[in-house]
Design a protein around this motif. Structure first.
Motif, PDB file in Angstrom:
ATOM      1  N   THR A 163      55.271  61.209  16.913  1.00 51.34           N
ATOM      2  CA  THR A 163      56.549  61.651  15.961  1.00 51.34           C
ATOM      3  C   THR A 163      57.047  60.665  15.312  1.00 51.34           C
ATOM      4  O   THR A 163      57.636  60.522  14.258  1.00 51.34           O
ATOM      5  CB  THR A 163      57.407  62.456  17.118  1.00 51.34           C
ATOM      6  OG1 THR A 163      56.684  63.520  17.821  1.00 51.34           O
ATOM      7  CG2 THR A 163      58.478  62.736  16.367  1.00 51.34           C
ATOM      8  N   ARG A 164      57.254  59.494  16.057  1.00 49.97           N
ATOM      9  CA  ARG A 164      58.018  58.139  15.440  1.00 49.97           C
ATOM     10  C   ARG A 164      57.349  57.629  14.239  1.00 49.97           C
ATOM     11  O   ARG A 164      57.528  57.288  13.210  1.00 49.97           O
ATOM     12  CB  ARG A 164      58.331  57.351  16.409  1.00 49.97           C
ATOM     13  CG  ARG A 164      59.338  57.519  17.520  1.00 49.97           C
ATOM     14  CD  ARG A 164      59.698  56.503  18.503  1.00 49.97           C
ATOM     15  NE  ARG A 164      60.775  57.067  19.236  1.00 49.97           N
ATOM     16  CZ  ARG A 164      61.214  56.064  20.358  1.00 49.97           C
ATOM     17  NH1 ARG A 164      60.624  54.936  20.782  1.00 49.97           N
ATOM     18  NH2 ARG A 164      62.274  56.423  21.114  1.00 49.97           N
ATOM     19  N   GLU A 165      55.926  57.635  14.502  1.00 55.67           N
ATOM     20  CA  GLU A 165      54.996  57.184  13.266  1.00 55.67           C
ATOM     21  C   GLU A 165      55.094  57.837  12.069  1.00 55.67           C
ATOM     22  O   GLU A 165      54.994  57.444  10.959  1.00 55.67           O
ATOM     23  CB  GLU A 165      53.626  57.004  13.991  1.00 55.67           C
ATOM     24  CG  GLU A 165      53.557  55.744  14.898  1.00 55.67           C
ATOM     25  CD  GLU A 165      52.046  55.758  15.467  1.00 55.67           C
ATOM     26  OE1 GLU A 165      51.011  56.546  14.864  1.00 55.67           O
ATOM     27  OE2 GLU A 165      51.527  55.178  16.223  1.00 55.67           O
ATOM     28  N   ARG A 166      55.272  59.199  12.458  1.00 56.05           N
ATOM     29  CA  ARG A 166      55.026  60.250  11.206  1.00 56.05           C
ATOM     30  C   ARG A 166      56.474  60.859  10.764  1.00 56.05           C
ATOM     31  O   ARG A 166      56.503  62.056  10.353  1.00 56.05           O
ATOM     32  CB  ARG A 166      54.191  61.321  11.687  1.00 56.05           C
ATOM     33  CG  ARG A 166      52.976  61.028  11.994  1.00 56.05           C
ATOM     34  CD  ARG A 166      52.132  62.134  12.969  1.00 56.05           C
ATOM     35  NE  ARG A 166      51.695  62.966  11.837  1.00 56.05           N
ATOM     36  CZ  ARG A 166      52.238  64.259  11.749  1.00 56.05           C
ATOM     37  NH1 ARG A 166      52.950  64.805  12.550  1.00 56.05           N
ATOM     38  NH2 ARG A 166      51.703  65.243  10.914  1.00 56.05           N
ATOM     39  N   ARG A 167      57.489  60.012  10.978  1.00 65.47           N
ATOM     40  CA  ARG A 167      58.572  60.457  10.514  1.00 65.47           C
ATOM     41  C   ARG A 167      58.738  60.684   9.037  1.00 65.47           C
ATOM     42  O   ARG A 167      59.403  61.588   8.622  1.00 65.47           O
ATOM     43  CB  ARG A 167      59.657  59.443  10.930  1.00 65.47           C
ATOM     44  CG  ARG A 167      60.140  59.360  12.202  1.00 65.47           C
ATOM     45  CD  ARG A 167      60.911  57.925  12.595  1.00 65.47           C
ATOM     46  NE  ARG A 167      62.273  58.190  12.173  1.00 65.47           N
ATOM     47  CZ  ARG A 167      63.254  58.653  12.691  1.00 65.47           C
ATOM     48  NH1 ARG A 167      63.127  59.184  14.201  1.00 65.47           N
ATOM     49  NH2 ARG A 167      64.618  58.652  12.363  1.00 65.47           N
ATOM     50  N   ARG A 168      58.195  59.802   8.353  1.00 64.56           N
ATOM     51  CA  ARG A 168      58.020  60.060   6.790  1.00 64.56           C
ATOM     52  C   ARG A 168      57.162  61.331   6.337  1.00 64.56           C
ATOM     53  O   ARG A 168      57.836  62.141   5.658  1.00 64.56           O
ATOM     54  CB  ARG A 168      57.461  58.931   5.899  1.00 64.56           C
ATOM     55  CG  ARG A 168      57.166  58.873   4.683  1.00 64.56           C
ATOM     56  CD  ARG A 168      56.420  57.920   3.950  1.00 64.56           C
ATOM     57  NE  ARG A 168      57.456  56.652   3.920  1.00 64.56           N
ATOM     58  CZ  ARG A 168      56.869  55.701   3.521  1.00 64.56           C
ATOM     59  NH1 ARG A 168      55.710  55.546   2.804  1.00 64.56           N
ATOM     60  NH2 ARG A 168      57.655  54.184   3.462  1.00 64.56           N
ATOM     61  N   GLN A 169      56.180  61.435   7.101  1.00 63.81           N
ATOM     62  CA  GLN A 169      55.540  62.668   6.873  1.00 63.81           C
ATOM     63  C   GLN A 169      56.274  63.863   7.143  1.00 63.81           C
ATOM     64  O   GLN A 169      56.227  64.964   6.594  1.00 63.81           O
ATOM     65  CB  GLN A 169      54.151  62.708   7.615  1.00 63.81           C
ATOM     66  CG  GLN A 169      53.033  63.753   7.153  1.00 63.81           C
ATOM     67  CD  GLN A 169      51.911  63.756   8.047  1.00 63.81           C
ATOM     68  OE1 GLN A 169      51.639  62.809   8.855  1.00 63.81           O
ATOM     69  NE2 GLN A 169      50.999  64.640   8.042  1.00 63.81           N
ATOM     70  N   LEU A 170      57.041  63.859   8.365  1.00 65.90           N
ATOM     71  CA  LEU A 170      57.751  64.953   8.637  1.00 65.90           C
ATOM     72  C   LEU A 170      58.724  65.444   7.858  1.00 65.90           C
ATOM     73  O   LEU A 170      59.105  66.593   7.654  1.00 65.90           O
ATOM     74  CB  LEU A 170      58.427  64.720  10.267  1.00 65.90           C
ATOM     75  CG  LEU A 170      57.330  65.010  11.320  1.00 65.90           C
ATOM     76  CD1 LEU A 170      57.926  64.378  12.707  1.00 65.90           C
ATOM     77  CD2 LEU A 170      56.650  66.189  11.810  1.00 65.90           C
ATOM     78  N   GLY A 171      59.297  64.270   7.317  1.00 67.85           N
ATOM     79  CA  GLY A 171      60.537  64.352   6.284  1.00 67.85           C
ATOM     80  C   GLY A 171      59.790  65.094   5.037  1.00 67.85           C
ATOM     81  O   GLY A 171      60.577  66.013   4.563  1.00 67.85           O
ATOM     82  N   MET A 172      58.786  64.698   4.559  1.00 72.31           N
ATOM     83  CA  MET A 172      58.057  65.326   3.309  1.00 72.31           C
ATOM     84  C   MET A 172      57.703  66.741   3.446  1.00 72.31           C
ATOM     85  O   MET A 172      57.782  67.652   2.645  1.00 72.31           O
ATOM     86  CB  MET A 172      56.837  64.433   3.071  1.00 72.31           C
ATOM     87  CG  MET A 172      57.342  63.028   2.368  1.00 72.31           C
ATOM     88  SD  MET A 172      55.541  61.830   2.255  1.00 72.31           S
ATOM     89  CE  MET A 172      54.838  63.094   0.995  1.00 72.31           C
TER      90      MET A 172
END
Length: 768
Positions: free
Chosen positions: A662-671
């Motif tokens: 989840t922390r690694e993919r913060r940017r992807q989650l935001g997108m």
């Protein structure tokens, strides 16, 4: 070094959740291993240490006094291979007419010995002094059972002058039930002689048999009547604990494997998620070795805390565990406690294991340059899992599900470690479910649901004796004649001396309908005539017997050869069962001490009990309450405790994986959120990312757990399981076990998934 330590402390504070996860994993694993090593240590070293201190006899040999002379036996001590010997000592078996001290009426083996010292079997005095004159006796007592207030007690045996207790002693060799002076032994007219041998080669049972054969080769034929090997004593000492060792060791090893896998996963994730932090450290002048030291320091803090707390918790729990494991075992001078090395090994070994597990992924940080680390830290590599993601996206699966399933392919190494933790968790659940099913089936064996039993105990048969009082057979007949009686079983018991042993054992005699124990025969059959006995696995193991073996029992000057015709599922570790016909040869005047009456369905048990009172006032009745199966309770308790610990550890591993992802993919989650993905879809995607791993882990872990269950039940010394109780796997159970892997994964993912669902777009853009 101060800069490294400050950076490590900062990393610990920044990654509080990961720190707590590592600490809990190490704590649970350390506690499990401490308990397993404690039982293993207590089952071996205490007996060996106490036996060596007393110079215990490798063989306690009994010779017929009518066939072997003291001079011939003394010469046997000079034979090659004999390291040391003591004797010959006069020996006789006397009958205690009524309960005395802590002993029931029955045979008592007495040996004539001038002093407790000597080259072999140095008997330890617990209270009082040694018997040095006629009319004195020293009694073999369990440690803790002897009391100075009992000194001076009189033993009155028909035909023998009263013997006064002047001391209590104990022998790890179990060479006698009591000792008297040689002068007193002469007055008792010994029927046999005792020789105590220590051999130069005594590492195996085969070596002891060979040495004993060589020693007795020159003795008159058939003069050796009994020979007790110290291996049987050692086996009896640790029989109960050895029965639990497979369970304890299995869960200890599982705990260690789970710890290594999850700590490696945690550190690997910390390195990957901390790429940017690594780049910053290197840009500030930290050397590659210092960067590795920062990550190892970050791991060492929770590891040390978890090891210390886990060791302390395991040390606190080990005494109750050992008390259960050694329940009912006479330990002599052996102290049932673990040595400090167990706690010390766990305290030092767990941090070392964790450090090794952490070193491999931490070395990845060593190789990265500052520029590579900063650029790599912004996002995972685009090519990873892209092909799998595209194929899943072309299916009809919901987009949140396909995206979640594809995440496993983006980090294959981390996915493998996570799935391994799930595999171990599912294997543990499978193992426990199988053991619980087998143990519950064992506990219910011989129990009849909805059937009432009335226990009828016979009062004092000597008080108030009159001609009007019914006899033993009349009582049984009248119990059968009362309305509602379906089955009546009479039981008597006596204490007998078993060949090759100095301790007495109980012999239960049954008459009438077969008892519940007859329904629990797993090998052979129930006794049907004189001289046939059955026993449980604990008794057979302690006395080195098996179905088909023959031995001899002694009672009141009589002896009878008996054959083991059946092996019970559980049984009493200190008792054998036999048919009433055996009483005719050993104890013709035996009367029943209790009757078990099984009532017909829908019979009022209280009404039947009141009718029993009319047969004879001395009869006492009670509705039968099935005794609790101690072995079942113990094993189920062990497995449940360890399963909870290991399942929690596995769930923590999944929790850590999802948290890192989840922390690694913060940017992807935001997108994804910016183009319309709802919080619920984010949560589904996050949970799905590990649910697939949980499903695969369940499919792999189930067969491993089934195999482990089979191995454990085949080697569970406390119980002998019939084949029907081993075959516990059915379609509904297997389906539930498959879902257990998914459940472990989902439970570990729920909290990070909710956190990801609540993540706002503004927060992500601000962090970027």
């Amino acid at each position: 070094m101060s800069a490294v330590w400050r950076a490590s402390r900062a990393a610990v504070k920044r990654r509080r959740v990961q720190t707590i996860v590592i600490g809990l994993v190490v704590l649970c694993s350390t506690m499990t291993i401490v308990l397993a090593l404690s039982v293993l240590n207590a089952a071996s070293s205490p007996f060996d240490d106490a036996f060596a201190r007393q110079r215990g006899a490798h063989v306690v040999a009994t010779f017929d006094a009518a066939r072997a002379s003291p001079e011939q036996l003394a010469q046997s001590a000079q034979r090659q291979g004999v390291q040391a010997a003591a004797g010959p000592f006069g020996q006789v078996v006397i009958e205690i007419p009524q309960p005395w001290l802590w002993m029931a009426a029955g045979p008592l083996q007495v040996v004539g010995r001038a002093d407790p010292a000597g080259p072999v079997d140095r008997v330890d005095l617990l209270a009082g002094r040694w018997a040095t004159a006629p009319g004195e006796i020293v009694v073999n007592s369990p440690v803790g059972g002897a009391s100075s207030r009992l000194l001076g007690s009189k033993l009155k045996v028909p035909g023998v002058s009263p013997l006064t207790v002047v001391g209590f002693a104990t022998s790890m060799s179990k060479s006698a039930g009591a000792w008297v002076s040689p002068e007193q032994m002469t007055a008792l007219h010994p029927t046999s002689f005792q020789m105590l041998y220590r051999f130069a080669s005594a590492g195996t049972s085969g070596q002891i048999r060979s040495e004993l054969d060589a020693v007795t080769a020159g003795q008159p034929a058939s003069s050796l009547t009994n020979a007790q090997s110290y291996f049987s004593l050692k086996e009896a000492f640790s029989a109960s604990a050895d029965s639990y060792l497979p369970f304890m060791t299995t869960f200890g090893v599982l705990g260690l494997l789970v710890s290594v896998l999850i700590v490696g996963n945690v550190v690997s994730g910390a390195v990957v998620s901390g790429y940017r932090h690594i780049g910053v450290l290197k840009a500030l002048g930290f050397t590659p070795n210092q960067v590795v030291a920062v990550h190892l320091g970050m791991i060492s803090v929770p590891t040390v805390v978890g090891s210390v707390v886990g060791t302390l918790a395991g040390t606190v729990l080990e005494q109750p565990i050992l008390k259960v494991a050694f329940a009912g075992i006479e330990t002599g001078t052996a102290t049932i406690e673990t040595t400090p090395w167990v706690s010390l090994v766990c305290l030092l070994a767990m941090p070392a294991v964790v450090a090794i597990a952490a070193l491999i992924p931490a070395l990845r940080a060593h190789r990265l340059s500052a520029a590579e680390a900063i650029s790599a830290g912004s996002a995972p590599k685009a090519g990873r899992g892209l092909l799998a993601q595209r194929k899943l996206g072309s299916t009809r699966l919901p987009r949140s599900v396909s995206l979640g399933l594809g995440q496993s392919f983006a980090r294959p190494a981390r996915a493998t470690l996570t799935m391994s933790a799930v595999v171990l968790g599912v294997m543990t659940v499978t193992l426990t479910a199988g053991l619980a099913s087998s143990m519950v089936a064992a506990g219910n064996a011989g129990r009849h649901s909805g059937i009432t039993q009335v226990q009828v105990e016979v009062g004092d048969t000597t008080a108030g004796q009159s001609a009007a009082r019914p006899s033993d057979s009349q009582i049984e007949a009248r119990l059968r004649a009362l309305p509602g009686a379906d089955r009546v079983t009479a039981r008597a018991f006596t204490k007998v001396l078993l060949a090759g042993n100095t301790d007495t054992v109980f012999l239960n005699l049954y008459r009438g309908d077969p008892p519940a124990a007859a329904e629990q025969i797993v090998e052979g059959r129930w006794p049907s005539g004189p001289g046939e006995v059955t026993a449980g696995p604990g008794f057979l193991s302690q006395h080195g017997l098996a179905v088909g073996d023959r031995t001899t029992v002694y009672l009141s000057g009589r002896q009878l050869g008996v054959t083991v015709v059946g092996k019970e599922m559980l049984g009493n570790a200190q008792a054998m069962e036999t048919d009433w016909a055996t009483a005719a040869a050993l104890a013709p005047d035996t009367s029943a001490v209790e009757y078990t009456v099984q009532l017909a369905p829908d019979t009022d048990g209280e009404a039947y009990a009141k009718r029993v009172e009319g047969i004879d006032p001395s009869l006492r009745t009670s509705l039968r309450i099935q005794p609790q199966n101690t072995a079942t309770t113990t094993v189920v308790t062990f497995t449940t405790v360890f399963t909870v610990l290991l399942a929690c550890v596995s769930a923590l591993g999944v929790f850590n994986t999802v948290l890192l992802s989840t922390r690694e993919r913060r940017r992807q989650l935001g997108m994804l959120k910016s183009i319309g993905m709802t919080p619920r879809q984010v949560m589904v995607m996050t949970v799905t990312s590990v649910a697939g791993l949980g499903l695969v882990g369940g499919l792999i872990g189930i067969p491993i757990g089934i195999i482990g269950h089979r191995v454990l039940v085949d080697h569970a010394g406390v119980l002998a399981f019939p084949e029907s109780m081993k075959d516990v796997w059915h379609a509904p159970q297997l389906a539930a076990l498959v879902l257990s892997g998914v459940a472990i994964a989902v439970l570990g993912a729920l909290i990070p998934a909710r956190s990801a669902a609540r993540l706002s777009i503004a927060t992500v853009l601000h962090n970027e």
